[in-house]
Design a protein around this motif. Structure first.
Motif, PDB file in Angstrom:
ATOM      1  N   TYR A 134       0.840  -1.195   0.000  1.00 17.43           N
ATOM      2  CA  TYR A 134       0.000   0.000   0.000  1.00 17.43           C
ATOM      3  C   TYR A 134       0.877   1.249   0.000  1.00 17.43           C
ATOM      4  CZ  TYR A 134      -3.396   3.387   1.811  1.00 17.43           C
ATOM      5  OH  TYR A 134      -4.183   4.476   1.986  1.00 17.43           O
ATOM      6  N   LEU A 163       4.008   1.510  -0.875  1.00 18.85           N
ATOM      7  CA  LEU A 163       4.790   1.566  -2.114  1.00 18.85           C
ATOM      8  C   LEU A 163       3.948   2.136  -3.255  1.00 18.85           C
ATOM      9  CD1 LEU A 163       7.676   0.590  -2.680  1.00 18.85           C
ATOM     10  CD2 LEU A 163       6.700  -1.457  -3.669  1.00 18.85           C
ATOM     11  N   ALA A 164       2.698   1.676  -3.333  1.00 20.58           N
ATOM     12  CA  ALA A 164       1.832   2.106  -4.424  1.00 20.58           C
ATOM     13  C   ALA A 164       1.457   3.575  -4.287  1.00 20.58           C
ATOM     14  CB  ALA A 164       0.573   1.240  -4.469  1.00 20.58           C
ATOM     15  N   ARG A 165       1.435   4.076  -3.037  1.00 20.02           N
ATOM     16  CA  ARG A 165       0.980   5.440  -2.806  1.00 20.02           C
ATOM     17  C   ARG A 165       2.119   6.432  -2.637  1.00 20.02           C
ATOM     18  NH1 ARG A 165      -3.052   7.437  -4.015  1.00 20.02           N
ATOM     19  NH2 ARG A 165      -3.412   8.704  -2.187  1.00 20.02           N
ATOM     20  N   ALA A 191       1.499  -4.544  -4.800  1.00 17.30           N
ATOM     21  CA  ALA A 191       1.646  -3.126  -5.134  1.00 17.30           C
ATOM     22  C   ALA A 191       1.297  -2.867  -6.590  1.00 17.30           C
ATOM     23  CB  ALA A 191       3.075  -2.665  -4.833  1.00 17.30           C
ATOM     24  N   ALA A 192       1.632  -3.822  -7.471  1.00 20.57           N
ATOM     25  CA  ALA A 192       1.321  -3.650  -8.888  1.00 20.57           C
ATOM     26  C   ALA A 192      -0.186  -3.529  -9.085  1.00 20.57           C
ATOM     27  CB  ALA A 192       1.875  -4.822  -9.696  1.00 20.57           C
ATOM     28  N   LYS A 229      -1.442  -0.130  -7.603  1.00 26.77           N
ATOM     29  CA  LYS A 229      -1.075   1.055  -8.399  1.00 26.77           C
ATOM     30  C   LYS A 229      -2.114   1.342  -9.470  1.00 26.77           C
ATOM     31  CE  LYS A 229       2.699   2.978 -10.006  1.00 26.77           C
ATOM     32  NZ  LYS A 229       3.666   2.886 -11.083  1.00 26.77           N
ATOM     33  N   ASN A 230      -2.809   0.294  -9.912  1.00 33.42           N
ATOM     34  CA  ASN A 230      -3.818   0.469 -10.956  1.00 33.42           C
ATOM     35  C   ASN A 230      -5.126   1.018 -10.425  1.00 33.42           C
ATOM     36  OD1 ASN A 230      -2.088  -0.570 -12.769  1.00 33.42           O
ATOM     37  ND2 ASN A 230      -2.838  -2.661 -12.558  1.00 33.42           N
ATOM     38  N   TRP A 290      -7.625   6.140  -7.592  1.00 40.56           N
ATOM     39  CA  TRP A 290      -7.786   6.656  -6.242  1.00 40.56           C
ATOM     40  C   TRP A 290      -9.029   7.534  -6.104  1.00 40.56           C
ATOM     41  CZ3 TRP A 290      -5.703   4.280  -2.488  1.00 40.56           C
ATOM     42  CH2 TRP A 290      -5.702   4.840  -1.209  1.00 40.56           C
ATOM     43  N   MET A 341      -1.441  13.138  -8.357  1.00 38.96           N
ATOM     44  CA  MET A 341      -1.658  12.014  -7.469  1.00 38.96           C
ATOM     45  C   MET A 341      -0.809  12.138  -6.207  1.00 38.96           C
ATOM     46  SD  MET A 341      -0.717   8.056  -8.060  1.00 38.96           S
ATOM     47  CE  MET A 341      -0.399   7.040  -6.629  1.00 38.96           C
ATOM     48  N   THR A 370      -1.472  12.268  -1.591  1.00 41.37           N
ATOM     49  CA  THR A 370      -1.114  11.214  -0.657  1.00 41.37           C
ATOM     50  C   THR A 370      -1.628  11.545   0.737  1.00 41.37           C
ATOM     51  OG1 THR A 370       0.866  10.992  -1.950  1.00 41.37           O
ATOM     52  CG2 THR A 370       0.785   9.745   0.072  1.00 41.37           C
ATOM     53  N   MET A 395       7.774  -2.727 -11.898  1.00 38.87           N
ATOM     54  CA  MET A 395       6.587  -2.874 -11.072  1.00 38.87           C
ATOM     55  C   MET A 395       5.330  -2.638 -11.905  1.00 38.87           C
ATOM     56  SD  MET A 395       5.892  -1.155  -7.383  1.00 38.87           S
ATOM     57  CE  MET A 395       4.592   0.007  -7.686  1.00 38.87           C
ATOM     58  N   MET A 416       4.580  -5.668 -13.852  1.00 36.87           N
ATOM     59  CA  MET A 416       4.382  -6.932 -13.135  1.00 36.87           C
ATOM     60  C   MET A 416       2.911  -7.222 -12.946  1.00 36.87           C
ATOM     61  SD  MET A 416       6.812  -8.055  -9.999  1.00 36.87           S
ATOM     62  CE  MET A 416       5.792  -9.323  -9.298  1.00 36.87           C
ATOM     63  N   ARG A 417       2.197  -7.390 -14.015  1.00 35.92           N
ATOM     64  CA  ARG A 417       0.761  -7.643 -13.903  1.00 35.92           C
ATOM     65  C   ARG A 417       0.383  -8.863 -14.693  1.00 35.92           C
ATOM     66  NH1 ARG A 417      -1.364  -2.689 -16.167  1.00 35.92           N
ATOM     67  NH2 ARG A 417       0.321  -1.327 -15.571  1.00 35.92           N
TER      68      ARG A 417
END
Lengths: 299, 275
Positions: free
Chosen positions: A94, A96-98, A176-177, A180-181, A184, B1, B5, B271, B274-275
């Motif tokens: 979480y 890492l993605a944010r 995280a991958a 990230k998609n 938000w 974005m 945060t 990253m 990586m899907r």
């Protein structure tokens, strides 16, 4: 690109694929075939291996409480490691993605260290940290939790810790991958419509993470089932897992057919557990889908 | 974005908690590697972390051990050879699979990607059995072959994602301006996807360089890779500081390759894919 005739496409494909096909056919497919085939051979300590077709080793393995115990321990430890990684890795994924880009690069490098460092060195590092003279014992004594150094290595939880260390990053990266998609704005919309933070988390963030989380579980479970260096070094002789049995039979006792048989069983068990858990996930999905359909009707 | 945060899910308290957790995780991930590298500087006759006193004597003594130097060079050579060959193989397989939609690709994919999913011990043992029959069993060649098989899937996966991300219209433009397929590949496609080949090479190198599970089967009394040498020594004298020095040489090479390749390629790209 112009679509050539079928035959020409096939010949270009073949020109590309012929070398990999030959190399992998001889160096990989052949050993795998030999492995499965030799698991049906017979073995005599004096005369060695002789070609046969018998299932005695499979029967021996599947009826011996010792071997079954090792298999069960391997599965149990791997499931534990997978659950710890999923729960413990989630906040990291979480974050890492944010997080912002510069921060993320640093975190990624640190995250990759356990993945690319030799498992031998990693295991050694934990031996040094957890030894009776190690810093973990020192800290526990300083904190007043224990009075005397305790034996931390060569136990089952040491093995769990070591395996979590070597595979946690896979879980974090995969989760995280997915996160990230996630758009938000969905979360912001939910919040502005009055959802609490935890409600938005459970209804939006967690479902969005599921594809990656599932992938992560798959990778971590298979890695834990098959790890060799870490168990051999930090689990000690009392906590044996499948990979050590294979090595022992193959290299110390030179019973190649039995080692081959255990290799087949290890791969089958890993695939089996993953297949069963996949089945459960599908059934659950089906139930959820049904429920949401009936929910629509009520509304 | 990024500016948003702040509008995360929890309040101030849970944010502090998240930070504490992240820092703890970083310490956890770095701990064993730091213990080995810093611990190798100790002046005591046994390994201890934190070290007592600082010295480089364990490193200089390593130079008097020719078998360790040999193992280091062997591991380095095998990793270089296997990684380079795996990038070539991975590129061929990627071109075949990504650019041609043929049924045969399933076989090719299964053959080249599946070693990643099998236990390395099972692979190592299988290699030992068959390579012995093939006459490759007890030589550097067998070791190299085994490493090539286990590292190529990693290179292939990264290179295939790189190739998929190449914009086909750029290639079409080159072709319509008269460039041959080979020229288009060399001047357009490969430069665009170069990052993935570099990443694939680095990952393949690191997997090979650190491997013990396959090497342990293919080693001979004379041909011993560095991780296996450490592995064997750990069973008898785990607290010898000499061993931490050898191990931290391994760590240093790993870190250099990791950081160097990370500065060339944007890690985030991996990253994203990586899907």
């Amino acid at each position: 690109m112009t679509e050539g005739p079928r035959a020409r496409r096939l010949s270009t494909w073949l020109a590309l694929a012929i070398l990999p096909l030959i190399i992998y056919g001889v160096l990989y497919a052949l050993p795998i075939y030999d492995l499965v085939r030799s698991s049906f051979n017979t073995f005599d300590p004096l005369k060695g291996t002789s070609s046969a077709f018998q299932t005695g080793f499979y029967r021996d393995f599947l009826t011996d409480p010792f071997y079954l115990g090792v298999l069960w321990r391997t599965v149990r430890i791997s499931v534990t490691v997978t659950m710890i990684c999923a729960l413990g890795g989630f906040p990291m994924a979480y974050f890492l993605a944010r997080s912002e880009s510069g921060m993320r690069s640093f975190l990624l490098i640190v995250l990759l260290i356990p993945l690319v460092t030799s498992p031998v060195v990693v295991a050694y590092g934990w031996l040094v940290l957890l030894g009776t003279q190690g810093i973990v014992n020192d800290l526990l004594i300083a904190a007043g939790i224990i009075d005397m150094p305790v034996k931390l290595v060569f136990r089952e939880f040491t093995l769990v810790l070591g395996l979590v260390y070597v595979s946690a990053a896979f879980m974090v990266l995969a989760t995280a991958a997915s996160l990230k998609n996630l758009d938000w704005n969905l979360v912001l919309a939910a919040r502005s419509l009055g959802a609490t933070g935890s409600r938005a988390f459970w209804l939006i963030v967690v479902p969005a993470s599921l594809p990656g989380l599932t992938n992560g579980c798959l990778i971590v479970f298979s890695l834990s089932m098959s790890a060799y260096a870490v168990p051999a070094l930090i689990a000690g002789p009392q906590v044996k897992v499948m990979s050590e049995l294979i090595y022992q039979q193959g290299m110390a006792l030179l019973n190649w057919p039995f080692a081959a048989c255990m290799s087949v069983i290890l791969v089958a068990a890993t695939t089996g557990v993953l297949a069963v858990s996949d089945l459960f996930a599908r059934l659950r999905q089906l139930r959820v889908a049904k429920r949401s359909r009936s929910g629509d009707r009520n509304a | 974005m990024h500016s948003r945060t702040a509008e995360s899910l929890g309040g101030r308290f849970s944010k502090v908690l998240l930070w504490v957790y992240v820092v703890a995780m970083q310490v956890f991930f770095l701990a064993p590697v730091v213990a080995i590298t810093v611990g190798s500087l100790t002046t005591t006759q046994y390994v201890v972390f934190p070290p007592k006193g600082l010295t480089l004597q364990w490193y200089s003594r390593m130079l008097d051990r020719p078998e360790i130097i040999y193992s280091f060079l062997l591991s380095l050579g095998i990793a270089l050879g296997a990684a380079t060959a795996s990038v070539l193989l991975g590129l061929l397989v990627s071109l075949a699979i990504v650019r041609y939609s043929l049924r045969l690709n399933t076989i090719l994919w299964l053959l080249v990607a599946s070693p990643m999913m099998l236990p390395t011990v099972v692979l190592g043992f299988g290699f030992l059995q068959t390579y012995t029959h093939l006459g490759l069993g007890t030589s550097i060649l067998g070791l190299l072959a085994g490493h090539l098989v286990i590292v190529t899937p990693y290179a292939f996966v990264l290179i295939a994602t790189g190739l998929r991300s190449v914009d086909r219209s750029l290639e079409d433009a080159a072709r319509s301006l008269g460039a041959s397929p080979m020229r288009t590949l060399g001047l357009v496609t490969l430069p665009i996807m170069f990052w993935s080949m570099l990443a694939g090479w680095a990952l393949a190198f690191l997997v090979s360089f650190g491997d013990a599970a396959v090497s342990v089967f293919l080693n001979t009394p004379q041909v011993v890779t560095l991780p296996v040498r450490i592995f064997d020594a750990l069973k008898y004298s785990p607290l010898n500081p000499q061993l931490t020095a050898v191990s931290s040489v391994l760590v240093l090479v790993t870190l250099v390759v990791l950081v160097a390749s990370a500065s060339f390629i944007r890690l985030e790209r991996i990253m994203d894919r990586m899907r």
